[in-house]
Design a protein around this motif. Structure first.
Motif, PDB file in Angstrom:
ATOM      1  N   ASP A   1       0.857  -1.185   0.000  1.00  0.00           N
ATOM      2  CA  ASP A   1       0.000   0.000   0.000  1.00  0.00           C
ATOM      3  C   ASP A   1       0.890   1.231   0.000  1.00  0.00           C
ATOM      4  OD1 ASP A   1      -2.354   1.474   0.050  1.00  0.00           O
ATOM      5  OD2 ASP A   1      -3.217   0.261   1.653  1.00  0.00           O
ATOM      6  N   ASP A   2       0.250   2.393  -0.146  1.00  0.00           N
ATOM      7  CA  ASP A   2       0.979   3.645   0.044  1.00  0.00           C
ATOM      8  C   ASP A   2       1.080   3.953   1.533  1.00  0.00           C
ATOM      9  OD1 ASP A   2       1.504   4.071  -2.615  1.00  0.00           O
ATOM     10  OD2 ASP A   2      -0.240   5.356  -2.945  1.00  0.00           O
ATOM     11  N   ALA A   3       1.771   5.051   1.849  1.00  0.00           N
ATOM     12  CA  ALA A   3       1.971   5.520   3.224  1.00  0.00           C
ATOM     13  C   ALA A   3       2.946   4.647   4.018  1.00  0.00           C
ATOM     14  CB  ALA A   3       0.638   5.640   3.973  1.00  0.00           C
ATOM     15  N   GLU A   4       3.791   3.885   3.316  1.00  0.00           N
ATOM     16  CA  GLU A   4       4.789   3.062   3.989  1.00  0.00           C
ATOM     17  C   GLU A   4       6.094   3.836   4.181  1.00  0.00           C
ATOM     18  OE1 GLU A   4       5.258  -0.740   2.129  1.00  0.00           O
ATOM     19  OE2 GLU A   4       3.130  -1.254   2.334  1.00  0.00           O
ATOM     20  N   HIS A   5       6.874   3.370   5.152  1.00  0.00           N
ATOM     21  CA  HIS A   5       8.099   4.081   5.528  1.00  0.00           C
ATOM     22  C   HIS A   5       9.082   4.209   4.379  1.00  0.00           C
ATOM     23  CE1 HIS A   5      12.324   3.676   7.215  1.00  0.00           C
ATOM     24  NE2 HIS A   5      11.994   4.906   7.542  1.00  0.00           N
ATOM     25  N   GLN A   6       9.391   3.084   3.720  1.00  0.00           N
ATOM     26  CA  GLN A   6      10.413   3.129   2.673  1.00  0.00           C
ATOM     27  C   GLN A   6       9.962   3.983   1.494  1.00  0.00           C
ATOM     28  OE1 GLN A   6       8.329   0.675   2.945  1.00  0.00           O
ATOM     29  NE2 GLN A   6       7.647   0.225   0.867  1.00  0.00           N
ATOM     30  N   GLU A   7       8.651   4.064   1.256  1.00  0.00           N
ATOM     31  CA  GLU A   7       8.132   4.945   0.204  1.00  0.00           C
ATOM     32  C   GLU A   7       8.328   6.410   0.595  1.00  0.00           C
ATOM     33  OE1 GLU A   7       4.398   2.622  -1.744  1.00  0.00           O
ATOM     34  OE2 GLU A   7       4.182   3.155   0.364  1.00  0.00           O
ATOM     35  N   TRP A   8       8.054   6.710   1.857  1.00  0.00           N
ATOM     36  CA  TRP A   8       8.252   8.091   2.322  1.00  0.00           C
ATOM     37  C   TRP A   8       9.726   8.489   2.211  1.00  0.00           C
ATOM     38  CZ3 TRP A   8      11.113   9.937   6.550  1.00  0.00           C
ATOM     39  CH2 TRP A   8      10.996  11.313   6.770  1.00  0.00           C
ATOM     40  N   GLN A   9      10.643   7.557   2.483  1.00  0.00           N
ATOM     41  CA  GLN A   9      12.063   7.873   2.340  1.00  0.00           C
ATOM     42  C   GLN A   9      12.403   8.207   0.885  1.00  0.00           C
ATOM     43  OE1 GLN A   9      14.310   8.346   4.621  1.00  0.00           O
ATOM     44  NE2 GLN A   9      13.690   7.258   6.469  1.00  0.00           N
ATOM     45  N   ILE A  10      11.770   7.516  -0.079  1.00  0.00           N
ATOM     46  CA  ILE A  10      11.965   7.877  -1.492  1.00  0.00           C
ATOM     47  C   ILE A  10      11.460   9.285  -1.735  1.00  0.00           C
ATOM     48  CG2 ILE A  10      11.281   7.374  -3.870  1.00  0.00           C
ATOM     49  CD1 ILE A  10      11.095   4.417  -3.090  1.00  0.00           C
ATOM     50  N   LYS A  11      10.299   9.589  -1.192  1.00  0.00           N
ATOM     51  CA  LYS A  11       9.729  10.929  -1.371  1.00  0.00           C
ATOM     52  C   LYS A  11      10.613  12.011  -0.753  1.00  0.00           C
ATOM     53  CE  LYS A  11       5.859  13.851   0.016  1.00  0.00           C
ATOM     54  NZ  LYS A  11       4.585  13.954   0.761  1.00  0.00           N
ATOM     55  N   ARG A  12      11.110  11.750   0.432  1.00  0.00           N
ATOM     56  CA  ARG A  12      11.772  12.807   1.193  1.00  0.00           C
ATOM     57  C   ARG A  12      13.285  12.871   0.992  1.00  0.00           C
ATOM     58  NH1 ARG A  12      13.573  16.642   2.574  1.00  0.00           N
ATOM     59  NH2 ARG A  12      13.410  17.826   4.521  1.00  0.00           N
ATOM     60  N   ASN A  13      13.936  11.693   0.842  1.00  0.00           N
ATOM     61  CA  ASN A  13      15.390  11.695   0.934  1.00  0.00           C
ATOM     62  C   ASN A  13      16.139  11.015  -0.204  1.00  0.00           C
ATOM     63  OD1 ASN A  13      15.794  13.081   3.454  1.00  0.00           O
ATOM     64  ND2 ASN A  13      14.998  11.270   4.506  1.00  0.00           N
ATOM     65  N   THR A  14      15.696   9.830  -0.629  1.00  0.00           N
ATOM     66  CA  THR A  14      16.550   9.047  -1.530  1.00  0.00           C
ATOM     67  C   THR A  14      15.747   8.066  -2.357  1.00  0.00           C
ATOM     68  OG1 THR A  14      18.390   7.475  -1.639  1.00  0.00           O
ATOM     69  CG2 THR A  14      16.977   7.331   0.295  1.00  0.00           C
ATOM     70  N   ALA A  15      16.193   7.851  -3.583  1.00  0.00           N
ATOM     71  CA  ALA A  15      15.569   6.832  -4.427  1.00  0.00           C
ATOM     72  C   ALA A  15      16.043   5.429  -4.077  1.00  0.00           C
ATOM     73  CB  ALA A  15      15.874   7.114  -5.904  1.00  0.00           C
ATOM     74  N   TYR A  16      17.096   5.297  -3.279  1.00  0.00           N
ATOM     75  CA  TYR A  16      17.634   3.983  -2.939  1.00  0.00           C
ATOM     76  C   TYR A  16      17.059   3.556  -1.587  1.00  0.00           C
ATOM     77  CZ  TYR A  16      20.880   0.099  -3.403  1.00  0.00           C
ATOM     78  OH  TYR A  16      21.425  -1.150  -3.571  1.00  0.00           O
ATOM     79  N   SER A  17      15.787   3.194  -1.591  1.00  0.00           N
ATOM     80  CA  SER A  17      15.066   2.840  -0.376  1.00  0.00           C
ATOM     81  C   SER A  17      14.176   1.648  -0.681  1.00  0.00           C
ATOM     82  CB  SER A  17      14.222   4.026   0.111  1.00  0.00           C
ATOM     83  OG  SER A  17      13.436   3.677   1.228  1.00  0.00           O
ATOM     84  N   PHE A  18      14.298   0.581   0.149  1.00  0.00           N
ATOM     85  CA  PHE A  18      13.601  -0.668  -0.143  1.00  0.00           C
ATOM     86  C   PHE A  18      13.051  -1.290   1.134  1.00  0.00           C
ATOM     87  CE2 PHE A  18      16.974  -0.014  -3.203  1.00  0.00           C
ATOM     88  CZ  PHE A  18      16.308  -0.129  -4.408  1.00  0.00           C
ATOM     89  N   LEU A  19      11.916  -1.972   0.982  1.00  0.00           N
ATOM     90  CA  LEU A  19      11.384  -2.810   2.042  1.00  0.00           C
ATOM     91  C   LEU A  19      11.714  -4.261   1.677  1.00  0.00           C
ATOM     92  CD1 LEU A  19       7.900  -2.580   3.736  1.00  0.00           C
ATOM     93  CD2 LEU A  19       8.824  -4.784   3.043  1.00  0.00           C
ATOM     94  N   VAL A  20      12.264  -5.004   2.636  1.00  0.00           N
ATOM     95  CA  VAL A  20      12.634  -6.396   2.409  1.00  0.00           C
ATOM     96  C   VAL A  20      11.737  -7.281   3.271  1.00  0.00           C
ATOM     97  CG1 VAL A  20      14.479  -8.105   2.482  1.00  0.00           C
ATOM     98  CG2 VAL A  20      15.012  -5.727   1.914  1.00  0.00           C
ATOM     99  N   GLU A  21      10.877  -8.062   2.613  1.00  0.00           N
ATOM    100  CA  GLU A  21      10.000  -9.017   3.306  1.00  0.00           C
ATOM    101  C   GLU A  21      10.771 -10.321   3.494  1.00  0.00           C
ATOM    102  OE1 GLU A  21       7.167  -8.548   4.632  1.00  0.00           O
ATOM    103  OE2 GLU A  21       5.892  -7.182   3.467  1.00  0.00           O
ATOM    104  N   THR A  22      11.128 -10.618   4.739  1.00  0.00           N
ATOM    105  CA  THR A  22      11.957 -11.781   5.027  1.00  0.00           C
ATOM    106  C   THR A  22      11.105 -12.967   5.471  1.00  0.00           C
ATOM    107  OG1 THR A  22      12.259 -11.114   7.322  1.00  0.00           O
ATOM    108  CG2 THR A  22      13.864 -10.291   5.725  1.00  0.00           C
ATOM    109  N   GLY A  23      11.578 -14.163   5.176  1.00  0.00           N
ATOM    110  CA  GLY A  23      10.928 -15.364   5.668  1.00  0.00           C
ATOM    111  C   GLY A  23       9.594 -15.655   5.012  1.00  0.00           C
ATOM    112  N   THR A  24       8.955 -16.722   5.492  1.00  0.00           N
ATOM    113  CA  THR A  24       7.645 -17.115   4.976  1.00  0.00           C
ATOM    114  C   THR A  24       6.585 -17.125   6.066  1.00  0.00           C
ATOM    115  OG1 THR A  24       8.208 -19.452   5.293  1.00  0.00           O
ATOM    116  CG2 THR A  24       8.649 -18.501   3.123  1.00  0.00           C
ATOM    117  N   SER A  25       6.948 -16.690   7.268  1.00  0.00           N
ATOM    118  CA  SER A  25       5.976 -16.533   8.348  1.00  0.00           C
ATOM    119  C   SER A  25       6.525 -15.514   9.326  1.00  0.00           C
ATOM    120  CB  SER A  25       5.695 -17.868   9.046  1.00  0.00           C
ATOM    121  OG  SER A  25       6.867 -18.368   9.644  1.00  0.00           O
TER     122      SER A  25
END
Length: 528
Positions: free
Chosen positions: A395-419
């Motif tokens: 969804d929108d309004a996530e932290h790593q998206e806000w970092q792209i908006k405010r500070n840097t294009a090199y911002s990622f969310l990493v979903e780890t594991g399967t549970s």
């Protein structure tokens, strides 16, 4: 990049397992084996031969699987019941690199057909696994407070102690920082807890004005793999630097690194004390009344302002993605905002679970096509190193998206594991699996960086930086750091016109060609 990562990982293959119950248990080791065809009998015969050579430790193989050898080390042949904490400090705590260390020789034996192990880069973050291994070779630990969290995870209290200890042991370059007190006028969580970060900042030439890097974990309280990753990163970097690892030393001299192990501090405590599947923070939204239960919690990773007002999160109190009354309504996200706006992070990696995916660019908010393609390609490179997939954010309004908006294009969310809370050995496997992505993330050059100063060389704070060929659409900003005047830009290869302006100064436009390597372009603004 893959061969580089392989060599880097080779330097990090010896994992030291210290114990929780040190008065009754020996230090435990886990050694990566690149020769899984070796039988346990061959390993034990090798150790018997070492025992005749006067080693300063006696090893007992506890388990052996396709990747690791688990063993216990008894200092100077002391029986287990006589091994005290002080004995271990004296005999085992030093890096096992000497000719008298059975651990050293075994590591060389297990890896000699592939590559030599650089044992000086030890990883000590696994100490909280516990003091025994069961016959299946799985670590065991104390029972979690609520009886539902799988054995092995690090409790909030032990986690705080871990980070405080690292800071105390490395005062010259590590500090444990209360972010609310330092950056946000003494803000705490809803229930009064601090949000802390470990800062790893090796002093180098002040003129370099190092860019800052952020690792964040546990926006969602139940995702317990993510603080373990934060612990691992902290321990690998600090121990590796102290022991002279060339790659880690390079990263720490190049970057000012911050690690936030738990953003959602109240929710994390609640997971351990009451409900291990709790996701949100602990704001009370509604009191209990006739026919209607009380409602608690804002989803902190739907409380940032990129797309919040139109598309980010749910408006229903009961929803696990309830977005809050307004963007940055929660003290935890206010702290992250103030902290990030002061530091102007060049790189951001935010750990979540689950899915084994790297999340790239925005979800529904429009982004320039050139940047959508660029961020997707960068995220794919990170994902491939961990054998992960790639997708857009939930969804929108996530932290790593806000970092792209405010500070840097090199911002990622990493979903780890399967549970959210797999058995702890599985969580540790995931820590290892994601490490190559961390290495790639740190190795990635910043395409364009520099300083904005006035004619005297003084920094120009908050100068506005515009890339003429990139038309951002959602109020994105790129500014020079308010303290140092530094800036950074991640851009795809090509030629760009960079315009820098600030109140009280004449603007300047420079033509820049961006390539694979990092380049420094400084701007000197003249008073208007």
């Amino acid at each position: 990049m893959s061969s580089t990562i392989f060599l880097l990982l080779a330097t990090l293959s010896l994992l030291i397992l210290s114990t929780l119950s040190t008065s009754i248990s020996p230090p435990l080791y886990r050694i990566h084996s690149t020769n899984p065809s070796l039988a346990r009998e061959e390993i034990e015969n090798f150790l018997l031969g070492l025992g005749e050579k006067g080693m300063n430790d006696d090893l007992d193989v506890l388990a052996h699987d396709d990747m690791y050898i688990y063993l216990a080390a008894y200092p100077n042949n002391a029986p287990i019941e006589n091994v005290s904490s002080d004995d271990q400090e004296a005999d085992i705590a030093a890096p096992p690199t000497s000719e008298k260390s059975s651990v050293y020789h075994l590591a060389q034996f297990l890896n000699k057909e592939a590559f030599p192990v650089k044992i000086s880069s030890q990883i000590q973050y696994l100490g909280r696994i516990g003091s025994l291994l069961n016959p299946a070779g799985l670590p065991v630990h104390h029972q979690a407070l609520n009886g539902k969290i799988p054995d092995g995870y690090t409790s909030p209290q032990k986690m705080r102690s871990f980070f405080e200890k690292i800071a105390l042991q490395n005062p010259d370059f590590v500090s444990w920082v209360d972010l609310g007190r330092t950056f946000a006028t003494n803000l705490t969580s809803i229930e009064g807890r601090p949000v802390n970060a470990l800062r790893i900042n090796v002093q180098s030439d002040p003129a370099q004005h190092k860019p800052s890097v952020l690792f964040a974990s546990c926006h969602h309280a139940r995702e317990l793999i993510t603080p373990e990753i934060a612990i691992a990163i902290a321990d690998v970097l600090t121990a590796g630097y102290q022991q002279g690892d060339v790659h880690i030393s390079k990263w720490l001299k190049e970057y000012d690194i911050w690690i936030v192990p738990v953003v959602n501090v109240d929710g994390h405590e609640f997971v351990w004390s009451t409900d291990n599947m709790w996701r949100k923070n602990r704001r009370q939204l509604r009191e209990k009344s006739a026919g209607r239960p009380a409602a608690f919690g804002v989803d902190l990773n739907r409380n940032y302002d990129l797309g919040w007002d139109s598309q980010g999160g749910s408006q229903e109190f009961e929803s696990e993605t309830y977005r809050g009354a307004a963007p940055f309504s929660e003290p935890e996200t206010q702290i992250m905002k103030a902290f990030s706006e002061r530091m102007h992070f060049a790189k951001v990696m935010d750990f979540h679970s689950s899915g084994q995916q790297v999340l790239v660019h925005y979800t529904r908010t429009k982004m320039p096509e050139i940047m959508t393609r660029f961020i997707a390609a960068e995220g794919k490179e990170l994902a491939e190193t961990a054998k992960y997939g790639v997708r857009s954010p939930s969804d929108d309004a996530e932290h790593q998206e806000w970092q792209i908006k405010r500070n840097t294009a090199y911002s990622f969310l990493v979903e780890t594991g399967t549970s959210f809370q797999p058995p702890f050995p599985v969580a540790l496997q995931e820590v290892r699996r994601v490490w190559p992505a961390v290495v790639t993330f740190l190795e990635r050059p910043i395409t364009l960086r520099g300083r904005v100063t006035d004619a005297s060389g003084a920094p120009v704070p908050n100068a506005n930086i515009v890339v003429k060929q990139v038309e951002w659409l959602a109020g994105e900003t790129r500014n020079s750091n308010p303290s140092t005047g530094t800036y950074h830009l991640f851009l795809p290869h090509g030629e760009y016109d960079i315009e820098v302006s600030a109140q009280g100064f004449s603007g300047e436009v420079r033509k820049v060609v961006v390539s694979e390597d990092s380049q420094v372009v400084d701007f000197v603004l003249q008073s208007s």
